[in-house]
Write an enzyme that holds these catalytic residues in place. Sequence first.
Site, short mmCIF file in Angstrom:
data_model
loop_
_atom_site.label_atom_id
_atom_site.label_comp_id
_atom_site.label_asym_id
_atom_site.label_seq_id
_atom_site.Cartn_x
_atom_site.Cartn_y
_atom_site.Cartn_z
N CYS A 1 0.83 -1.22 0.00
CA CYS A 1 0.00 0.00 0.00
C CYS A 1 0.86 1.27 0.00
CB CYS A 1 -0.91 0.03 1.21
SG CYS A 1 -2.03 -1.36 1.31
N HIS B 1 -2.69 7.18 4.53
CA HIS B 1 -3.21 5.98 3.86
C HIS B 1 -4.59 5.67 4.41
CE1 HIS B 1 -3.64 2.12 2.13
NE2 HIS B 1 -3.35 1.43 3.22
N ASN C 1 -10.03 0.29 1.60
CA ASN C 1 -8.58 0.39 1.42
C ASN C 1 -8.25 -0.02 -0.02
OD1 ASN C 1 -5.83 0.03 1.39
ND2 ASN C 1 -5.74 -1.12 3.31
O1 UT7 Z 1 -2.97 -1.26 4.14
C1 UT7 Z 1 -2.69 -2.03 5.24
C2 UT7 Z 1 -3.72 -3.13 5.27
N1 UT7 Z 1 -4.31 -3.53 6.47
C3 UT7 Z 1 -4.71 -2.76 7.51
O2 UT7 Z 1 -4.48 -1.61 7.64
C4 UT7 Z 1 -5.50 -3.50 8.56
C5 UT7 Z 1 -5.19 -3.05 9.96
N2 UT7 Z 1 -6.05 -3.74 10.90
C6 UT7 Z 1 -7.35 -3.38 11.10
O3 UT7 Z 1 -7.83 -2.44 10.49
C7 UT7 Z 1 -8.13 -4.12 12.13
O4 UT7 Z 1 -7.27 -5.00 12.83
C8 UT7 Z 1 -9.33 -4.93 11.54
C9 UT7 Z 1 -10.40 -4.00 11.06
C10 UT7 Z 1 -8.85 -5.83 10.41
C11 UT7 Z 1 -9.95 -5.84 12.61
O5 UT7 Z 1 -10.38 -5.05 13.70
P1 UT7 Z 1 -9.95 -5.43 15.18
O6 UT7 Z 1 -10.62 -4.48 16.05
O7 UT7 Z 1 -8.44 -5.50 15.22
O8 UT7 Z 1 -10.60 -6.86 15.35
P2 UT7 Z 1 -9.91 -8.27 15.65
O9 UT7 Z 1 -9.17 -8.78 14.47
O10 UT7 Z 1 -9.17 -8.18 16.97
O11 UT7 Z 1 -11.19 -9.16 15.86
C12 UT7 Z 1 -12.15 -8.90 16.91
C13 UT7 Z 1 -13.34 -9.83 16.70
C14 UT7 Z 1 -12.92 -11.29 16.47
O12 UT7 Z 1 -13.89 -12.11 17.08
P3 UT7 Z 1 -13.56 -12.85 18.49
O13 UT7 Z 1 -12.37 -13.70 18.23
O14 UT7 Z 1 -13.29 -11.73 19.45
O15 UT7 Z 1 -14.82 -13.59 18.74
C15 UT7 Z 1 -13.03 -11.46 14.98
O16 UT7 Z 1 -13.27 -12.78 14.59
O17 UT7 Z 1 -14.06 -9.44 15.52
C16 UT7 Z 1 -14.22 -10.58 14.67
N3 UT7 Z 1 -14.25 -10.11 13.29
C17 UT7 Z 1 -15.39 -9.75 12.69
N4 UT7 Z 1 -16.66 -9.71 13.09
C18 UT7 Z 1 -17.59 -9.27 12.21
C19 UT7 Z 1 -13.21 -9.97 12.43
N5 UT7 Z 1 -13.67 -9.51 11.25
C20 UT7 Z 1 -15.00 -9.37 11.38
C21 UT7 Z 1 -16.01 -8.94 10.50
N6 UT7 Z 1 -17.28 -8.90 10.98
N7 UT7 Z 1 -15.76 -8.53 9.24
#
Ligand code: UT7
Length: 337
Positions: free
Chosen positions: A119, A258, A288
């Site tokens: 990115c 970004h 993104n």
């Molecule tokens: O250009 C660079 C590319 N990438 C990025 O910039 C990504 C950077 N990371 C993020 O933006 C965030 O980490 C995410 C948006 C991807 C995820 O948010 P988070 O607050 O870090 O959530 P998490 O991964 O810690 O997951 C929390 C919960 C999990 O459930 P449990 O294990 O607590 O039951 C996930 O399974 O949210 C769940 N989860 C979802 N629930 C509904 C993960 N994705 C989803 C979803 N819908 N799409």
Amino acid sequence: MIGRVDGTRISITGLGSYAPERVLTNHELAQMVDTSHEWIVERTGIRERRIARPDEAMTDLALPAARQALEQAQVDPASVDLVIVATVTPDTMFPTTSALLADALGASDAAAYDLLAGCTGFMYAVAQAYGMLAGGLSRRALVVGGDVLSKIINWRDRRTCVLFGDGAGAVVLDRVDGGGFVGFELGADGAGGIHLSLPGGGSRTPTTAETIEQEKHFVQMNGPEVFRFATRVLVSSAEKLLAECGRSIDEVDVYVPHQANVRIIDHAARKLGVPEEKVVINVDRYGNTSSGSIPLALADAAADGRLRPGALVLMTGMGAGLTWGSSLIEWTDGVAA
Ligand code: UT7
């Protein structure tokens, strides 16, 4: 790598962007995977994204963006002698998207190559083009940043498929009399590369029926690790660059981070001390778009009348590699020297 520009003034003299027509909403995604509009908005700020048609590839996004940038700069495509396309989703690994684009534009004397920096690709490509112009190798450059990530996303993986969208932006770089680029800061941390990868299809793991079955041809991401990295480098890269250039954050008129997640952007703006009204945000409409993110946000800022001549613009990208990169530019009125 960090550098403050001295001597030759080089600026962006034309800007264009393109996003596919098809809008994919969170509500539609909620029909495809176990997610909800509310979760996506709360955790990312994204409401919708654009998705390319099955027959649309990176060159098809790059071409309209490039034409718009060249028209705005009022230059003949044949006068461009350098074409760089920053993308992780080229039409094919080779021939390169940049070579196909140069041909489609009629830039027959141009050197053309693709650049891979996740990115952060657009920031790396702009810095390279700056260096080519400043060093006298190039007289006029076209830089495109864009991706068609929808083609390498696992649409059954809710941890990634809700985040990304397709889009591209293009800029023309030319010598100018005053203003223009002030400095660049670029970096990479391969040790963290594992957190955001496309494991299949390269020389480490060539594509086989087995790698496809294991879904190694899709983007793999450790979201929380990338989130931590992003919040750290967006701040540190900008701070290092401002210090190198002898500028303070208060002098920045427009901040273009970004567009990965509105929580990352808010955190960086708060830590840096950039007030809300100076921050450009369009992740809500595009998701993104990887290398397309910063130029698409620049195009939005231009459309809003925020890129007036003399405005000091701070851009910072981060992404796969892991990589990061910042640039400071004093916006010019688009007229080449
Ligand atoms: O250009 C660079 C590319 N990438 C990025 O910039 C990504 C950077 N990371 C993020 O933006 C965030 O980490 C995410 C948006 C991807 C995820 O948010 P988070 O607050 O870090 O959530 P998490 O991964 O810690 O997951 C929390 C919960 C999990 O459930 P449990 O294990 O607590 O039951 C996930 O399974 O949210 C769940 N989860 C979802 N629930 C509904 C993960 N994705 C989803 C979803 N819908 N799409």
